[in-house]
Design a protein around this motif. Structure first.
Motif, short mmCIF file in Angstrom:
data_model
loop_
_atom_site.label_atom_id
_atom_site.label_comp_id
_atom_site.label_asym_id
_atom_site.label_seq_id
_atom_site.Cartn_x
_atom_site.Cartn_y
_atom_site.Cartn_z
N ALA A 1 45.92 -4.33 25.42
CA ALA A 1 46.51 -5.67 25.43
C ALA A 1 47.16 -5.91 26.79
N TYR A 2 47.01 -7.11 27.29
CA TYR A 2 47.66 -7.49 28.54
C TYR A 2 47.99 -8.96 28.46
N ASN A 3 49.08 -9.36 29.14
CA ASN A 3 49.53 -10.73 28.99
C ASN A 3 49.68 -11.43 30.32
N MET B 1 53.11 -23.86 20.34
CA MET B 1 52.98 -23.14 21.58
C MET B 1 52.98 -21.64 21.29
N GLY B 2 52.70 -20.85 22.25
CA GLY B 2 52.70 -19.41 22.10
C GLY B 2 52.38 -18.77 23.43
N GLY C 1 41.77 -12.67 15.00
CA GLY C 1 41.35 -11.68 15.98
C GLY C 1 42.00 -10.32 15.72
N ASP C 2 43.29 -10.33 15.37
CA ASP C 2 43.99 -9.09 15.04
C ASP C 2 43.30 -8.38 13.86
N GLU D 1 49.27 -16.04 20.98
CA GLU D 1 50.00 -15.41 19.88
C GLU D 1 50.60 -16.50 18.99
N GLY D 2 50.55 -16.26 17.70
CA GLY D 2 51.09 -17.23 16.76
C GLY D 2 50.06 -18.23 16.25
#
Length: 116
Positions: free
Chosen positions: A96-98, A1-2, A67-68, A59-60
């Motif tokens: 960046a937005y989450n 998960m992330g 991508g990073d 993420e993770g």
């Protein structure tokens, strides 16, 4: 998960340096493929812009790490287009937005940092 953390890049340049701007768009297309928008020209003053959409990975995930790396390579490439005095007509922002509505600027042109 992330957790989800979207990264989008907006690039803008002036029409008096179409060659460098075209190189930036080609590099984005090479790195990000269909996530790269066509170039859009503003109605005034001849500015051009394009957008690199988020990759959609969490993420993770390995895809997020890739991508990073691609975003870093792209930002470094744009910074390499700067003139000898550090100025650059190709400007970018990696934002960046989450999913929790947090937002931050990840990176901008190297010289621009001095003016923030």
């Amino acid at each position: 998960m992330g957790s989800m953390r979207h990264n989008a890049i907006v690039v803008t340049g002036a029409d008096y340096d179409r060659e460098k701007f075209g190189k930036a768009h080609m590099k984005a297309t090479e790195l990000f493929g269909v996530l790269t928008s066509p170039i859009v020209t503003s109605n005034l003053n001849g500015y051009m812009s394009f957008f690199v959409a988020p990759d959609g990975s969490k993420e993770g995930w390995a895809e997020s790490d890739i991508g990073d790396e691609k975003r870093k390579e792209f930002a470094d490439f744009i910074d390499s287009l700067a003139y000898g005095d550090g100025s650059n007509y190709v400007k970018f922002v990696d934002v960046a937005y989450n999913e929790l509505h947090g937002t931050e600027i990840e990176r901008i042109n190297a010289r621009t940092k001095h003016y923030l």
